[in-house]
Write an enzyme that holds these catalytic residues in place. Structure first.
Site, PDB file in Angstrom:
ATOM      1  NE  ARG A  91      -4.239 -17.092  38.822  1.00 54.07           N
ATOM      2  CZ  ARG A  91      -3.312 -17.515  39.664  1.00 54.07           C
ATOM      3  NH1 ARG A  91      -3.564 -17.560  40.948  1.00 54.07           N
ATOM      4  NH2 ARG A  91      -2.117 -17.910  39.233  1.00 54.07           N
ATOM      5  CE1 TYR A  92      -7.944 -14.206  36.075  1.00 53.60           C
ATOM      6  CE2 TYR A  92      -5.997 -15.458  35.439  1.00 53.60           C
ATOM      7  CZ  TYR A  92      -6.566 -14.357  36.054  1.00 53.60           C
ATOM      8  OH  TYR A  92      -5.766 -13.424  36.653  1.00 53.60           O
ATOM      9  NE  ARG A  95      -6.661 -15.859  31.143  1.00 57.61           N
ATOM     10  CZ  ARG A  95      -7.823 -15.293  31.503  1.00 57.61           C
ATOM     11  NH1 ARG A  95      -8.978 -15.816  31.123  1.00 57.61           N
ATOM     12  NH2 ARG A  95      -7.841 -14.248  32.286  1.00 57.61           N
ATOM     13  CB  CYS A 104      14.831 -19.322  35.722  1.00 54.83           C
ATOM     14  SG  CYS A 104      13.197 -19.500  36.448  1.00 54.83           S
ATOM     15  CB  CYS A 108      13.973 -12.157  38.781  1.00 51.50           C
ATOM     16  SG  CYS A 108      14.057 -12.727  37.057  1.00 51.50           S
ATOM     17  CB  CYS A 111      11.215 -14.526  41.330  1.00 53.06           C
ATOM     18  SG  CYS A 111      10.187 -15.871  40.705  1.00 53.06           S
ATOM     19  NE  ARG A 113       4.202 -19.218  39.363  1.00 54.08           N
ATOM     20  CZ  ARG A 113       3.880 -18.889  38.113  1.00 54.08           C
ATOM     21  NH1 ARG A 113       4.811 -18.812  37.183  1.00 54.08           N
ATOM     22  NH2 ARG A 113       2.626 -18.663  37.782  1.00 54.08           N
ATOM     23  CG  ASP A 274       3.093 -10.490  42.247  1.00 55.56           C
ATOM     24  OD1 ASP A 274       1.936 -10.051  42.304  1.00 55.56           O
ATOM     25  OD2 ASP A 274       3.615 -10.941  41.203  1.00 55.56           O
ATOM     26  CG  ASP A 311      -1.398 -11.855  39.757  1.00 54.36           C
ATOM     27  OD1 ASP A 311      -2.349 -12.646  39.634  1.00 54.36           O
ATOM     28  OD2 ASP A 311      -0.543 -11.643  38.879  1.00 54.36           O
ATOM     29  CE  LYS A 318      -1.257 -11.415  35.292  1.00 57.21           C
ATOM     30  NZ  LYS A 318      -1.608 -12.806  35.571  1.00 57.21           N
TER      31      LYS A 318
HETATM   32  S1  SF4 Z   1      10.618 -14.018  37.421  1.00 57.04           S
HETATM   33 FE1  SF4 Z   1      10.964 -15.944  38.554  1.00 57.04          FE
HETATM   34  S2  SF4 Z   1      10.203 -17.541  37.189  1.00 57.04           S
HETATM   35 FE2  SF4 Z   1      10.539 -15.713  35.925  1.00 57.04          FE
HETATM   36  S3  SF4 Z   1      12.656 -15.907  35.139  1.00 57.04           S
HETATM   37 FE3  SF4 Z   1      12.746 -14.667  37.010  1.00 57.04          FE
HETATM   38  S4  SF4 Z   1      13.206 -16.190  38.603  1.00 57.04           S
HETATM   39 FE4  SF4 Z   1      12.429 -17.343  36.843  1.00 57.04          FE
END
Ligand code: SF4
Length: 352
Positions: A91-92, A95, A104, A108, A111, A113, A274, A311, A318
């Site tokens: 994206r940048y 990096r 994971c 979360c 999240c 993603r 997000d 973002d 960002k």
């Molecule tokens: S924010 Fe998303 S990618 Fe990061 S640990 Fe939590 S569930 Fe996994």
């Protein structure tokens, strides 16, 4: 209460006493859509008697997750728009992200993603895909930093991480390897001496960025895991997601930032939530976030100040979103005015 095992099933959350039985159907409906996992550390941190427990709010499914709003996006930060080969997000200019896995140890609820991670979602990079991703890095001399993310890259074995770091070590123009993870706090038993050794690539600087959202996450075991990383010569930074009902108070944010600094972890980013589907109940407004940053600024050591960022949807990257302390001067004073941490404005330069 110690559950002793990772909880991934709705019934297990109820048997562990974390959720009342009448919520089983709700949990199952959400779990059919988005992955669920609570490590023993997370389960132990939850106070089941508190209906507003900030740890439960991050990890226990909520029926509101099924209410996606218009404007929420499956790929809110636009990873896919900047993915030249599988596993790489460029994206940048200087990096890239290298997304090794899409699983994971915890999932979360906020999240960004969430449509990509979890069992049955995107697969881990195959050997051939990883070779192609490394080939991309090798072919782009402008890439100075490689950021390992996912999913959580520290879910991989020390052997696989060590092999990857050795491959990166061989790429002359890559000088920095950065690892983003929740594992040091929420699954600290994985931070073994072998794993820490694997993360060091001689000739490169390795940085670890811990994702932590509430001061209770920094348990004694978490602090010890972070100390193992830092004592091995890997500096640590933190990123925090601003979440309604978790850390949207000045006192909680200040306690978190101070706890991180006490662990020798420098607060780096405070992310505005997000636009991930079904997360509206967890997002604050930007104005609320700015007010929290004002409450941190000046009242807490400069070491405790993250940069508040959002973002930009669509993959535009960002940007810091304030608050702003620089104001246009008055008619009488044509310079600028700078606001201090108490809210008073001062002309700059001062009138003669
Ligand atoms: S924010 Fe998303 S990618 Fe990061 S640990 Fe939590 S569930 Fe996994």
């Amino acid at each position: 209460m110690t559950t002793g095992r990772t909880l991934t099933k709705s019934k297990a959350l109820i048997e562990a006493g974390l959720v009342p039985p009448e919520r089983l159907r709700e949990l199952e409906r959400v779990a059919a859509r988005y992955a669920v996992s609570l490590t023993p550390e997370v389960a132990d941190l939850i106070d089941p008697a508190d209906p507003d427990d900030p740890i439960a709010r991050q990890f226990v499914p909520d029926r509101r997750e099924l209410d996606a709003l218009s404007g929420e996006l499956a790929d809110p930060i636009g990873d896919d728009a900047h993915s030249p080969v599988e596993g790489i997000v460029h994206r940048y200019p200087d990096r890239v992200l290298l997304k090794l896995v899409h699983v994971c140890p915890v999932y979360c609820r906020f999240c960004f993603r969430r449509e990509m991670v979890g069992p049955g979602r995107r697969p881990a990079l195959s050997r051939a895909a990883l070779d192609a991703a490394l080939g991309y890095v090798r072919a782009h001399p402008e890439i100075w930093e490689v950021i390992l993310t996912g999913g959580d890259p520290l879910i991989l074995s020390p052997r696989r991480l060590g092999a990857l770091l050795r491959a990166l070590r061989a790429i002359e123009h890559v000088k920095v390897v950065r690892v983003h993870s929740r594992i040091p706090a929420l699954d600290p038993g994985r931070i073994t001496p072998d794993l820490v050794r694997a993360l060091k690539a001689s000739g490169k600087a390795t940085y670890m960025v811990l994702h932590a959202n509430h001061p209770r996450e920094l348990t004694a075991r978490a602090r010890a895991a972070c100390a193992r990383i830092i004592d091995a010569g890997i500096p640590m930074l933190s990123q925090t997601v601003l979440i309604r009902g978790v850390n949207d108070s000045a006192a909680t944010l200040a306690a978190l930032m101070r706890a991180l600094v006490e662990c020798r972890i420098k607060p780096y980013y405070l992310h505005h939530g997000d636009l991930a589907p079904g997360t509206a109940h967890l997002r604050t407004t930007i104005e609320e976030g700015q007010a929290l940053m004002r409450a941190l600024h000046g009242h807490n050591s400069g070491l405790c100040q993250p940069t508040y960022v959002v973002d930009i949807p669509g993959g535009h990257g960002k940007s810091p979103i304030g608050p702003n302390y620089l104001h246009r001067g008055t008619d009488l004073h044509r310079g600028v005015e700078i606001e201090d941490y108490r809210g008073c404005r001062h002309p700059y330069p001062p009138p003669a």
